[in-house]
Design an enzyme around this catalytic site. Sequence first.
Site, PDB file in Angstrom:
ATOM      1  N   GLY A 238     -84.221 -58.714  15.260  1.00  0.00           N
ATOM      2  CA  GLY A 238     -84.829 -57.691  16.099  1.00  0.00           C
ATOM      3  C   GLY A 238     -86.321 -57.749  16.323  1.00  0.00           C
ATOM      4  O   GLY A 238     -86.858 -56.939  17.082  1.00  0.00           O
ATOM      5  N   GLU A 273     -81.458 -62.204  10.781  1.00  0.00           N
ATOM      6  CA  GLU A 273     -80.708 -62.683  11.943  1.00  0.00           C
ATOM      7  C   GLU A 273     -81.576 -62.734  13.203  1.00  0.00           C
ATOM      8  O   GLU A 273     -81.267 -62.075  14.194  1.00  0.00           O
ATOM      9  CB  GLU A 273     -79.517 -61.754  12.209  1.00  0.00           C
ATOM     10  CG  GLU A 273     -78.621 -61.543  11.019  1.00  0.00           C
ATOM     11  CD  GLU A 273     -77.400 -60.681  11.326  1.00  0.00           C
ATOM     12  OE1 GLU A 273     -76.348 -60.925  10.728  1.00  0.00           O
ATOM     13  OE2 GLU A 273     -77.502 -59.768  12.174  1.00  0.00           O
ATOM     14  N   PRO A 274     -82.664 -63.484  13.196  1.00  0.00           N
ATOM     15  CA  PRO A 274     -83.523 -63.493  14.377  1.00  0.00           C
ATOM     16  C   PRO A 274     -82.924 -64.274  15.540  1.00  0.00           C
ATOM     17  O   PRO A 274     -82.267 -65.298  15.332  1.00  0.00           O
ATOM     18  CB  PRO A 274     -84.795 -64.192  13.879  1.00  0.00           C
ATOM     19  CG  PRO A 274     -84.340 -65.056  12.754  1.00  0.00           C
ATOM     20  CD  PRO A 274     -83.160 -64.380  12.133  1.00  0.00           C
ATOM     21  N   GLY A 275     -83.115 -63.771  16.730  1.00  0.00           N
ATOM     22  CA  GLY A 275     -82.727 -64.506  17.931  1.00  0.00           C
ATOM     23  C   GLY A 275     -83.961 -64.699  18.792  1.00  0.00           C
ATOM     24  O   GLY A 275     -84.560 -65.769  18.853  1.00  0.00           O
ATOM     25  N   ARG A 312     -82.884 -59.675  32.765  1.00  0.00           N
ATOM     26  CA  ARG A 312     -83.556 -58.685  31.899  1.00  0.00           C
ATOM     27  C   ARG A 312     -84.413 -57.665  32.653  1.00  0.00           C
ATOM     28  O   ARG A 312     -84.344 -56.479  32.360  1.00  0.00           O
ATOM     29  CB  ARG A 312     -84.381 -59.396  30.820  1.00  0.00           C
ATOM     30  CG  ARG A 312     -83.547 -60.282  29.889  1.00  0.00           C
ATOM     31  CD  ARG A 312     -84.321 -60.772  28.676  1.00  0.00           C
ATOM     32  NE  ARG A 312     -84.624 -59.689  27.767  1.00  0.00           N
ATOM     33  CZ  ARG A 312     -85.794 -59.078  27.715  1.00  0.00           C
ATOM     34  NH1 ARG A 312     -86.793 -59.466  28.480  1.00  0.00           N
ATOM     35  NH2 ARG A 312     -85.973 -58.090  26.876  1.00  0.00           N
ATOM     36  N   TYR A 316     -82.988 -53.963  32.020  1.00  0.00           N
ATOM     37  CA  TYR A 316     -83.717 -53.134  31.045  1.00  0.00           C
ATOM     38  C   TYR A 316     -85.100 -52.726  31.539  1.00  0.00           C
ATOM     39  O   TYR A 316     -85.923 -52.287  30.721  1.00  0.00           O
ATOM     40  CB  TYR A 316     -83.949 -53.896  29.732  1.00  0.00           C
ATOM     41  CG  TYR A 316     -82.779 -54.649  29.173  1.00  0.00           C
ATOM     42  CD1 TYR A 316     -81.658 -53.983  28.681  1.00  0.00           C
ATOM     43  CD2 TYR A 316     -82.811 -56.035  29.096  1.00  0.00           C
ATOM     44  CE1 TYR A 316     -80.608 -54.696  28.147  1.00  0.00           C
ATOM     45  CE2 TYR A 316     -81.755 -56.749  28.557  1.00  0.00           C
ATOM     46  CZ  TYR A 316     -80.658 -56.071  28.088  1.00  0.00           C
ATOM     47  OH  TYR A 316     -79.624 -56.770  27.553  1.00  0.00           O
ATOM     48  N   CYS A 342     -78.191 -59.698  46.882  1.00  0.00           N
ATOM     49  CA  CYS A 342     -77.988 -58.515  47.708  1.00  0.00           C
ATOM     50  C   CYS A 342     -77.954 -57.247  46.868  1.00  0.00           C
ATOM     51  O   CYS A 342     -76.907 -56.608  46.733  1.00  0.00           O
ATOM     52  CB  CYS A 342     -76.662 -58.703  48.412  1.00  0.00           C
ATOM     53  SG  CYS A 342     -76.822 -58.462  50.132  1.00  0.00           S
ATOM     54  N   GLU A 343     -79.058 -56.881  46.243  1.00  0.00           N
ATOM     55  CA  GLU A 343     -79.168 -55.704  45.380  1.00  0.00           C
ATOM     56  C   GLU A 343     -80.635 -55.323  45.356  1.00  0.00           C
ATOM     57  O   GLU A 343     -81.481 -56.204  45.142  1.00  0.00           O
ATOM     58  CB  GLU A 343     -78.841 -56.050  43.918  1.00  0.00           C
ATOM     59  CG  GLU A 343     -77.444 -56.398  43.596  1.00  0.00           C
ATOM     60  CD  GLU A 343     -76.590 -55.210  43.206  1.00  0.00           C
ATOM     61  OE1 GLU A 343     -77.125 -54.121  42.946  1.00  0.00           O
ATOM     62  OE2 GLU A 343     -75.376 -55.396  43.177  1.00  0.00           O
ATOM     63  N   TYR A 371     -81.922 -64.524  25.778  1.00  0.00           N
ATOM     64  CA  TYR A 371     -81.180 -63.548  26.592  1.00  0.00           C
ATOM     65  C   TYR A 371     -81.459 -63.722  28.081  1.00  0.00           C
ATOM     66  O   TYR A 371     -81.452 -62.744  28.829  1.00  0.00           O
ATOM     67  CB  TYR A 371     -81.497 -62.114  26.155  1.00  0.00           C
ATOM     68  CG  TYR A 371     -81.265 -61.891  24.683  1.00  0.00           C
ATOM     69  CD1 TYR A 371     -79.966 -61.873  24.165  1.00  0.00           C
ATOM     70  CD2 TYR A 371     -82.335 -61.727  23.798  1.00  0.00           C
ATOM     71  CE1 TYR A 371     -79.744 -61.695  22.816  1.00  0.00           C
ATOM     72  CE2 TYR A 371     -82.113 -61.548  22.438  1.00  0.00           C
ATOM     73  CZ  TYR A 371     -80.820 -61.536  21.954  1.00  0.00           C
ATOM     74  OH  TYR A 371     -80.595 -61.361  20.623  1.00  0.00           O
TER      75      TYR A 371
HETATM   76  N1  LLP Z   1     -78.061 -59.416  14.727  1.00  0.00           N
HETATM   77  C1  LLP Z   1     -77.305 -58.547  15.410  1.00  0.00           C
HETATM   78  C2  LLP Z   1     -76.224 -57.861  14.728  1.00  0.00           C
HETATM   79  C3  LLP Z   1     -77.567 -58.288  16.776  1.00  0.00           C
HETATM   80  O1  LLP Z   1     -76.826 -57.404  17.428  1.00  0.00           O
HETATM   81  C4  LLP Z   1     -78.634 -58.973  17.410  1.00  0.00           C
HETATM   82  C5  LLP Z   1     -78.929 -58.733  18.825  1.00  0.00           C
HETATM   83  C6  LLP Z   1     -79.400 -59.870  16.659  1.00  0.00           C
HETATM   84  C7  LLP Z   1     -79.084 -60.072  15.317  1.00  0.00           C
HETATM   85  C8  LLP Z   1     -80.559 -60.637  17.234  1.00  0.00           C
HETATM   86  O2  LLP Z   1     -81.578 -59.789  17.635  1.00  0.00           O
HETATM   87  P1  LLP Z   1     -82.983 -60.351  18.124  1.00  0.00           P
HETATM   88  O3  LLP Z   1     -83.701 -60.932  16.937  1.00  0.00           O
HETATM   89  O4  LLP Z   1     -82.715 -61.395  19.131  1.00  0.00           O
HETATM   90  O5  LLP Z   1     -83.664 -59.179  18.713  1.00  0.00           O
HETATM   91  N2  LLP Z   1     -79.965 -58.695  25.751  1.00  0.00           N
HETATM   92  C9  LLP Z   1     -80.999 -57.917  25.119  1.00  0.00           C
HETATM   93  C10 LLP Z   1     -80.976 -58.083  23.619  1.00  0.00           C
HETATM   94  C11 LLP Z   1     -79.655 -57.717  23.012  1.00  0.00           C
HETATM   95  C12 LLP Z   1     -79.666 -57.951  21.529  1.00  0.00           C
HETATM   96  C13 LLP Z   1     -78.340 -57.720  20.946  1.00  0.00           C
HETATM   97  N3  LLP Z   1     -78.281 -57.928  19.532  1.00  0.00           N
HETATM   98  C14 LLP Z   1     -82.330 -58.339  25.707  1.00  0.00           C
HETATM   99  O6  LLP Z   1     -82.354 -59.168  26.592  1.00  0.00           O
HETATM  100  O7  LLP Z   1     -83.364 -57.816  25.311  1.00  0.00           O
END
Ligand code: LLP
Length: 413
Positions: A238, A273-275, A312, A316, A342-343, A371
């Site tokens: 997150g 759990e970083p993304g 995004r 959002y 077309c939006e 994302y």
């Molecule tokens: N762990 C869990 C359980 C999650 O649900 C998520 C993201 C992550 C880890 C990774 O989170 P991060 O570090 O990437 O923030 N599509 C949205 C973000 C949705 C995230 C969903 N869960 C966007 O574009 O901002």
Amino acid sequence: MSFYFQNGFMYCENLRVKEIQEQVPESPFYLYSLRQIQKNYQDYVSALKGLQSIIGYAVKANNNLHILKHLQNMGCGAVLVSGNELRLALVAGFDPRQMIFNGNGKTLPELILAVKHQVMVNIDSEFDLLHIQKAAEISDTPVKVLIRINPDVDPKVHPYVSTGIKNSKFGIQNERLDWFLEKIKQNDRLNLVGIHCHLGSTIETVAVFRDATTLMLDFVQQIQEQGFNLCYLNIGGGLGIDYKKNNPRLPTPVDLVDSIRELLPPELILIIEPGRSIVGNTGILVNRVTGVKSNGNKNFIVIDGSMSELIRPSLYQAYQHIDLIEPVLSNVETFDVVGPVCESADFLGTNRQLPRPPEESGLAIHDAGAYCHTMSSNYNLKMIPAEYLVDGNQLRKIRHRQEFDDYLRQFEI
Ligand code: LLP
């Protein structure tokens, strides 16, 4: 930084983005920097020094197989939210012991796959526990489980990416914890190894991680008192990134880990759990300007990329910085940068100060590594874009663009 400007030209590592655009046949396309991916991952590794930990990369952020392989090679684990992500993580070579399967609606076939590969599974609800139990019975295999607690800590982010507050669809109802513990005690195949939470995404203050960790450690104690031996504390992902390019003080992985380090008992293995913070700033979407128009009040730069390739901003109201990739000598004006879809929601950025770009010039959407490609769609029959990776002076295509024939192949004609 791996993306920077010199004499009005944008660079990715050692390569001029304009030259890449002239060289590649597809437009728009995604472009990534390998060096930035490596740096972001290593920042987590350094931040976690001295702690027992697993970095579980959230595959949903960017699932390009080559990027996954690079992360896996550096020792990263994988956090998965579908059976197909699990399959892909296996193809990329991730160690199943460093994989965690998350989600509020995991299906039985997906769970059977996870159990078969001995992936850790997070329990999200009563029915989820019963399904996991069933998958373990069918496979006659034990399964390591974590319970997803809902910490009810408000991460103060867009409601669509807030996941750890009381009314969220994720996690168990904490008051029912004893029911879950009883069920697990009664089943030999369920091996409770830890607890999990995830507060949300784009988080800009680490205090919420500290609050959540304190609360989670209370749960750990409560569960240990019932005779369980927990070894993992999973605090989710997150961490936000600097989309606006104006806040160098956003917390880093070190800030995050240091905010909770002293709370952690040495016997617990920390899972994070970083993304976004691993891949977000590693990629851009490179577009071409189709034309510039005005309605009298507003100016529009119309590009060939759209909400189909990068949703995004539309979904959002997210801000992603936009730059022309080449020098343009004209006065700066205010534009909405929009696509051809077309939006009216099809915008990549509103009220941006940019020079008036000539047709065919290049325009980049920044911070498109997380994302963005993974959320692209075929809306208006736009094709899923190609992806390229820069490594120093080298450019490599790491995903073909979906072609119209690929699309047509889905139908019997
Ligand atoms: N762990 C869990 C359980 C999650 O649900 C998520 C993201 C992550 C880890 C990774 O989170 P991060 O570090 O990437 O923030 N599509 C949205 C973000 C949705 C995230 C969903 N869960 C966007 O574009 O901002």
